[in-house]
Design a protein around this motif. Structure first.
Motif, PDB file in Angstrom:
ATOM      1  N   LEU A 145      -1.302   6.393  13.192  1.00 36.24           N
ATOM      2  CA  LEU A 145      -0.063   6.112  13.102  1.00 36.24           C
ATOM      3  C   LEU A 145       0.336   4.663  13.545  1.00 36.24           C
ATOM      4  CD1 LEU A 145       1.249   9.367  15.511  1.00 36.24           C
ATOM      5  CD2 LEU A 145       2.131   8.306  13.506  1.00 36.24           C
ATOM      6  N   ILE A 146      -0.658   3.996  14.412  1.00 34.56           N
ATOM      7  CA  ILE A 146      -0.359   2.649  14.679  1.00 34.56           C
ATOM      8  C   ILE A 146      -0.819   1.860  13.605  1.00 34.56           C
ATOM      9  CG2 ILE A 146      -2.334   1.794  15.770  1.00 34.56           C
ATOM     10  CD1 ILE A 146       0.933   1.432  17.335  1.00 34.56           C
ATOM     11  N   ASN A 147      -1.643   2.050  12.849  1.00 35.31           N
ATOM     12  CA  ASN A 147      -1.811   1.615  11.452  1.00 35.31           C
ATOM     13  C   ASN A 147      -0.674   1.432  10.766  1.00 35.31           C
ATOM     14  OD1 ASN A 147      -2.869   1.822   8.468  1.00 35.31           O
ATOM     15  ND2 ASN A 147      -4.420   0.321   9.410  1.00 35.31           N
ATOM     16  N   PHE A 148       0.090   2.820  10.370  1.00 36.57           N
ATOM     17  CA  PHE A 148       1.294   2.699   9.762  1.00 36.57           C
ATOM     18  C   PHE A 148       2.375   1.953  10.303  1.00 36.57           C
ATOM     19  CE2 PHE A 148       5.162   4.472   8.992  1.00 36.57           C
ATOM     20  CZ  PHE A 148       5.150   4.378   7.488  1.00 36.57           C
ATOM     21  N   PHE A 149       2.610   2.040  11.641  1.00 35.20           N
ATOM     22  CA  PHE A 149       3.769   1.280  12.170  1.00 35.20           C
ATOM     23  C   PHE A 149       3.535  -0.312  12.025  1.00 35.20           C
ATOM     24  CE2 PHE A 149       4.955   5.223  14.080  1.00 35.20           C
ATOM     25  CZ  PHE A 149       6.404   5.267  13.891  1.00 35.20           C
ATOM     26  N   ALA A 150       2.232  -0.520  12.245  1.00 38.61           N
ATOM     27  CA  ALA A 150       2.018  -2.028  12.310  1.00 38.61           C
ATOM     28  C   ALA A 150       2.234  -2.670  10.900  1.00 38.61           C
ATOM     29  CB  ALA A 150       0.243  -2.356  12.490  1.00 38.61           C
ATOM     30  N   LYS A 151       1.769  -1.950   9.751  1.00 39.03           N
ATOM     31  CA  LYS A 151       2.129  -2.521   8.525  1.00 39.03           C
ATOM     32  C   LYS A 151       3.553  -2.246   8.102  1.00 39.03           C
ATOM     33  CE  LYS A 151      -2.593  -1.459   6.658  1.00 39.03           C
ATOM     34  NZ  LYS A 151      -3.439  -1.196   5.774  1.00 39.03           N
ATOM     35  N   SER A 152       4.103  -1.252   8.466  1.00 38.27           N
ATOM     36  CA  SER A 152       5.767  -1.220   8.313  1.00 38.27           C
ATOM     37  C   SER A 152       6.422  -2.194   8.937  1.00 38.27           C
ATOM     38  CB  SER A 152       6.383  -0.041   8.768  1.00 38.27           C
ATOM     39  OG  SER A 152       5.619   1.098   7.962  1.00 38.27           O
ATOM     40  N   ALA A 153       6.310  -2.592  10.042  1.00 33.03           N
ATOM     41  CA  ALA A 153       6.864  -3.794  10.948  1.00 33.03           C
ATOM     42  C   ALA A 153       6.383  -4.855  10.217  1.00 33.03           C
ATOM     43  CB  ALA A 153       6.318  -3.572  12.257  1.00 33.03           C
ATOM     44  N   TYR A 154       5.264  -5.162   9.947  1.00 32.71           N
ATOM     45  CA  TYR A 154       4.799  -6.626   9.407  1.00 32.71           C
ATOM     46  C   TYR A 154       5.481  -6.854   7.959  1.00 32.71           C
ATOM     47  CZ  TYR A 154       1.515  -7.541  13.267  1.00 32.71           C
ATOM     48  OH  TYR A 154       0.955  -7.811  14.299  1.00 32.71           O
ATOM     49  N   MET A 199      14.375  -3.823   3.573  1.00 28.78           N
ATOM     50  CA  MET A 199      13.056  -3.100   3.109  1.00 28.78           C
ATOM     51  C   MET A 199      13.286  -1.859   2.470  1.00 28.78           C
ATOM     52  SD  MET A 199       9.962  -2.264   5.785  1.00 28.78           S
ATOM     53  CE  MET A 199       8.743  -1.079   5.252  1.00 28.78           C
ATOM     54  N   ALA A 200      12.737  -1.724   1.407  1.00 30.51           N
ATOM     55  CA  ALA A 200      13.181  -0.663   0.274  1.00 30.51           C
ATOM     56  C   ALA A 200      12.246   0.625   0.902  1.00 30.51           C
ATOM     57  CB  ALA A 200      12.834  -1.076  -1.212  1.00 30.51           C
ATOM     58  N   GLY A 201      12.568   1.662   0.303  1.00 37.21           N
ATOM     59  CA  GLY A 201      11.717   2.864   0.842  1.00 37.21           C
ATOM     60  C   GLY A 201      12.555   3.980   1.487  1.00 37.21           C
ATOM     61  N   PRO A 202      11.991   4.003   2.886  1.00 42.84           N
ATOM     62  CA  PRO A 202      12.495   5.039   3.651  1.00 42.84           C
ATOM     63  C   PRO A 202      14.006   4.926   3.944  1.00 42.84           C
ATOM     64  CG  PRO A 202      10.433   4.092   4.699  1.00 42.84           C
ATOM     65  CD  PRO A 202      10.849   3.419   3.489  1.00 42.84           C
ATOM     66  N   GLN A 203      14.721   5.971   4.056  1.00 40.50           N
ATOM     67  CA  GLN A 203      16.175   6.266   4.485  1.00 40.50           C
ATOM     68  C   GLN A 203      16.593   6.268   5.864  1.00 40.50           C
ATOM     69  OE1 GLN A 203      18.498   5.863   1.677  1.00 40.50           O
ATOM     70  NE2 GLN A 203      16.533   5.440   0.779  1.00 40.50           N
ATOM     71  N   GLY A 236      17.034   7.081   9.400  1.00 42.26           N
ATOM     72  CA  GLY A 236      16.668   8.463  10.233  1.00 42.26           C
ATOM     73  C   GLY A 236      15.802   9.100   9.668  1.00 42.26           C
ATOM     74  N   MET A 237      14.783   8.616   8.552  1.00 44.97           N
ATOM     75  CA  MET A 237      13.718   9.326   8.245  1.00 44.97           C
ATOM     76  C   MET A 237      12.332   8.903   8.805  1.00 44.97           C
ATOM     77  SD  MET A 237      14.357  11.850   6.086  1.00 44.97           S
ATOM     78  CE  MET A 237      13.233  12.257   5.013  1.00 44.97           C
ATOM     79  N   PRO A 238      11.479   9.543   8.585  1.00 44.14           N
ATOM     80  CA  PRO A 238      10.230   9.029   9.136  1.00 44.14           C
ATOM     81  C   PRO A 238       9.737   7.725   8.866  1.00 44.14           C
ATOM     82  CG  PRO A 238       9.816  11.341   8.589  1.00 44.14           C
ATOM     83  CD  PRO A 238      11.117  10.714   7.988  1.00 44.14           C
ATOM     84  N   GLY A 239       9.286   6.671   9.600  1.00 44.21           N
ATOM     85  CA  GLY A 239       8.696   5.375   9.272  1.00 44.21           C
ATOM     86  C   GLY A 239       9.770   4.463   8.809  1.00 44.21           C
ATOM     87  N   ALA A 240      11.264   4.870   9.150  1.00 48.75           N
ATOM     88  CA  ALA A 240      12.584   4.396   8.675  1.00 48.75           C
ATOM     89  C   ALA A 240      12.670   2.857   9.107  1.00 48.75           C
ATOM     90  CB  ALA A 240      13.650   5.060   8.906  1.00 48.75           C
ATOM     91  N   PHE A 241      12.691   1.774   8.187  1.00 45.09           N
ATOM     92  CA  PHE A 241      13.125   0.580   8.372  1.00 45.09           C
ATOM     93  C   PHE A 241      14.111   0.348   7.368  1.00 45.09           C
ATOM     94  CE2 PHE A 241      10.746  -1.511  11.715  1.00 45.09           C
ATOM     95  CZ  PHE A 241       9.631  -0.647  11.786  1.00 45.09           C
ATOM     96  N   PRO A 242      15.215  -0.199   7.428  1.00 48.47           N
ATOM     97  CA  PRO A 242      16.201  -0.208   8.714  1.00 48.47           C
ATOM     98  C   PRO A 242      16.669   0.991   8.935  1.00 48.47           C
ATOM     99  CG  PRO A 242      17.188  -1.380   7.009  1.00 48.47           C
ATOM    100  CD  PRO A 242      15.921  -0.669   6.377  1.00 48.47           C
ATOM    101  N   GLY A 243      17.124   1.324   9.887  1.00 50.24           N
ATOM    102  CA  GLY A 243      17.864   2.640  10.371  1.00 50.24           C
ATOM    103  C   GLY A 243      16.949   3.263  11.464  1.00 50.24           C
TER     104      GLY A 243
END
Length: 735
Positions: free
Chosen positions: A553-562, A1-5, A7-14
């Motif tokens: 927060l949970i809206n963001f995490f749901a979309k990140s995970a999905y 998944m592109a984007g967050p690095q 150890g950074m906020p909202g990071a996937f993967p890592g």
């Protein structure tokens, strides 16, 4: 998944290493923070009050609270909500706490009747005033200087000349004397009338069109679905969306039926009877007529009535069970191209497209892939035809809404791919029966046709210096890293935007966000809808945690995970969610809380129910690797959540459990919801569980006979012949 690095906020993967501790005793359920209590407390504290948006970084009432928003320079929380209203000043602080920095933007959110609709500002041929450098639109964050002759942009600090027609003197406070007369200077949300420069090919758009495309294969005729749709359209077309004050809708309508071939209908008002034209070459799709296909409903009402009466009879004896699908969408795109307009396709479809044509699909449902490295392929759409179709639809401003009536697997991941990139919606009715599911479907259809909507939309999110938008989630298409394209955007669709630091933020000036949405109205006008929000900035982590909003927060995490499950094994995604939750809360304990015993659970007040929501998220169908769950249902939920706003994800993840047996029939108020826990169900109780999509009625075995008699007109549950299990009867009722 592109984007967050990593150890950074909202990071996937890592993700941070898991925080192991000594084995814990089982928690007392009553000691766990209660979501229902948090909702109730917020309603008592802020319910029925006016929320004024004049303070920077102010945390709004919860989405579940009944309040009135008063725009005083920042966008209403109905349009924009944030994961935290206090951004950390540095990237290091953001990395340390791992709280994602994001905003959930619902640009077309519905407003209650007691809130003022958005003002439209019209500067004539000059068009909206914008910063010369960053192109931000005129807003309350622009500072007028030099006696009002120049202004400094709040986003990039560039100084620009004020156009002569826009000049106004400043008062003793340095504020323009016409401040309260100009929405763009005093309000957080407003619209600009756009000029030809904002139109495709420098040409004003035509009003949009709606095309109804009905699958008339054997199953749909036999089930009575086709007749149900045709009967409903006779009244529904009277209620097409229209501009405030307009006598009738400017939206044009067209009709297509299809199985292995497509049937187009000429419903020109001058005709006595509708005319059918058949296109059997589905490989090279074209629209066989232009004049008479897309018409004004009021002008052609008699011909359309005839057509809707005739369609069920026309195909009454059909034996055709094979269907096409991609050519149907392509036909809609071609029709809009020929008419030089935008619009929406309403497609009513019941089976996997297996006929020989572009977009033909094969059954790829394989339960053996569940809980393996290849499980992600079940969520991935098949590439090729549908990927190109999405691009074609967005380019033409063609939104696709899909009503599906499957009786078996139909590859939802692929069939719903075009709606999920064009601002569309997907409705699904498994094993549809007119008697039991008809009213549910018709309610969905009515709401879908009548909802407020904008077409051919492009959105850009600008920020002040020090941070920027880096990632976007929603029913959107992106050709580049900044422009969010949507063939249509309606009142239910939200875009979640993640932000990252690229410099240090200032506590003094705060952080500014401007969302600009360019779109075409239902009458064919080009408009710019602007939403502005100012956030607090702090070098203290405690500030960030105090101003967090769990529902966002949970809206963001749901979309990140999905999104992540498209590329990673479920096990990894679940681990990242757990580890990041643990890290966020451990960071609070270490840096913000008073020293306490290691065994004591310490949670920030604003996030005390976050672990409960996270637990709910991990129990949702897309994140549970189970062969008992339908692959299509999992894919459908994954795609639905990607476009949801905060209030929708909140209710989906923590449904309302209402004890109906305590209902006061003399009061309009419903009983207060109780915690969603098995322990709360009682043998003598009756509970309604609802999550915005489905309702379950739970009846205890020892429920009083008089209650059963009054509701079901039966002396006992056993008389109904449908007692399920030892303790309860469970009925499903859909909205």
């Amino acid at each position: 998944m592109a984007g967050p690095q990593p150890g950074m906020p909202g990071a996937f993967p890592g993700a941070p290493a898991s925080l192991a501790g000594p084995p814990q005793k089982k928690l007392d359920p009553d000691s766990i923070p209660s979501i229902t209590q948090v909702i109730e407390d917020d309603q008592l504290k802020k319910g029925g009050q006016v929320f004024s948006t004049n303070i920077r970084g102010q945390v709004p009432p919860l989405v579940t609270t009944d309040f009135t928003a008063q725009d005083q320079g920042n966008a209403s929380p109905r349009f924009m909500r944030c994961t935290t209203y206090s951004l950390p000043c540095t990237a290091d602080l953001a990395k340390q706490c791992q709280v994602p920095l994001a905003s959930i933007i619902k640009p077309f959110a519905s407003l209650p009747k007691d809130e003022t609709p958005l003002y439209v500002v019209n500067h004539g041929e000059t068009g909206p005033i914008r910063c010369n450098r960053c192109k931000a639109y005129m807003c309350p964050y622009m500072q007028f200087i030099d006696g009002g002759r120049r202004y400094q942009c709040g986003f990039c600090n560039c100084v620009s000349e004020v156009p002569v027609f826009y000049f106004q003197h400043l008062d003793h406070m340095g504020r323009r004397v016409d401040f309260y007369e100009r929405p763009e200077l005093s309000l957080g949300s407003y619209e600009f009338a756009a000029t030809l420069d904002y139109c495709k090919n420098n040409k004003l758009p035509n009003p949009p069109a709606y095309i109804f495309m009905i699958d008339v294969s054997y199953n749909n005729i036999k089930s009575g679905l086709v007749k149900l749709i045709c009967d409903e359209l006779k009244t529904l077309l009277e209620k097409l969306p229209r501009e405030e004050g307009a006598e009738s809708s400017a939206i044009k309508v067209g009709f297509v039926t299809y199985n292995k071939v497509l049937h187009f209908y000429n419903v020109k008002s001058a005709l006595a009877q509708p005319q059918m034209m058949v296109v059997s070459d589905t490989a090279e799709m074209f629209v066989p007529l232009l004049d008479g296909f897309l018409v004004n409903y009021q002008d052609s009402r008699a011909v359309i009535y005839n057509l809707l009466d005739q369609i069920p009879d026309m195909f009454a004896d059909t034996n055709e069970s094979e269907t096409v699908f991609a050519p149907v969408i392509q036909a809609g795109v071609e029709a809009f191209k020929a008419a030089e307009c935008n619009g929406k396709l309403f497609i009513f479809h019941s089976s996997m497209p297996t006929a020989e044509a572009p977009g033909k699909l094969k059954n790829r449902d394989d339960k053996k892939l569940v809980n393996t490295e290849k499980e992600k392929t079940l969520f991935q759409p098949q590439k090729g035809v549908y990927e190109q179709l999405s691009k074609d639809c967005v380019a033409q401003g063609c939104c696709v809404d899909l009503f599906l009536f499957p009786s078996q697997y139909m590859d939802m991941a692929t069939m719903a791919d075009v709606p999920s990139h064009t601002g569309g919606s997907v409705y699904k009715y498994n094993n549809f029966q007119v008697e039991t599911d008809g009213e549910h479907f018709l309610r969905d259809l009515r709401k879908d046709v009548q909802k407020s909507i904008g077409f051919d939309a492009i959105m850009r999110v600008r920020t002040s210096t020090g941070f920027r938008a880096t990632d976007f989630f929603g029913a959107i298409h992106m050709n580049n890293t900044t422009d969010i394209e949507m063939a249509a955007v309606d009142c239910d669709k939200a875009v979640t935007v993640e932000f990252k630091h690229d410099d240090t933020l200032s506590e003094e000036t705060g952080a500014l966000i401007q969302c600009a949405l360019l779109y075409t109205t239902i009458s064919g006008q080009r408009r710019l809808r602007i939403h502005n929000l100012s956030l607090h900035c702090s070098s203290q982590l405690s500030e960030l945690y105090t101003r967090c909003e769990t529902d966002s927060l949970i809206n963001f995490f749901a979309k990140s995970a999905y999104r992540a499950i498209l590329n990673q094994p479920l096990k990894n995604v679940r681990e990242i969610l757990v580890n990041q939750t643990a890290h966020m809360l451990a960071c609070y304990r270490k840096n913000c809380a008073s020293p306490s015993a290691a065994s004591q659970l310490i949670l920030p007040d604003a996030m005390k129910v976050f672990p409960v929501y996270m637990n709910s998220l991990m129990k949702t169908a897309p994140l549970v690797g189970s062969t008992e769950l339908s692959t299509d249902d999992r894919a459908h939920q994954r795609l639905s959540v990607m476009a949801m706003g905060v209030e929708d994800t909140q209710l989906l993840l923590y449904p309302r459990l209402i004890p109906l047996h305590t209902l006061d029939v003399n009061s309009e108020a419903l009983p207060a919801p109780v915690r969603c826990s098995e322990e709360r169900l009682t043998d003598s109780g009756m509970f309604l569980l609802e999550n915005g999509h489905s309702m379950f009625l739970w009846l205890g075995q020892a429920i009083p006979p008089d209650l059963i008699q009054s509701i079901f007109n039966l002396p006992s549950l056993r008389m109904s012949g449908c007692l399920v299990g030892q303790y309860s009867l469970e009925l499903q009722v859909r909205f």
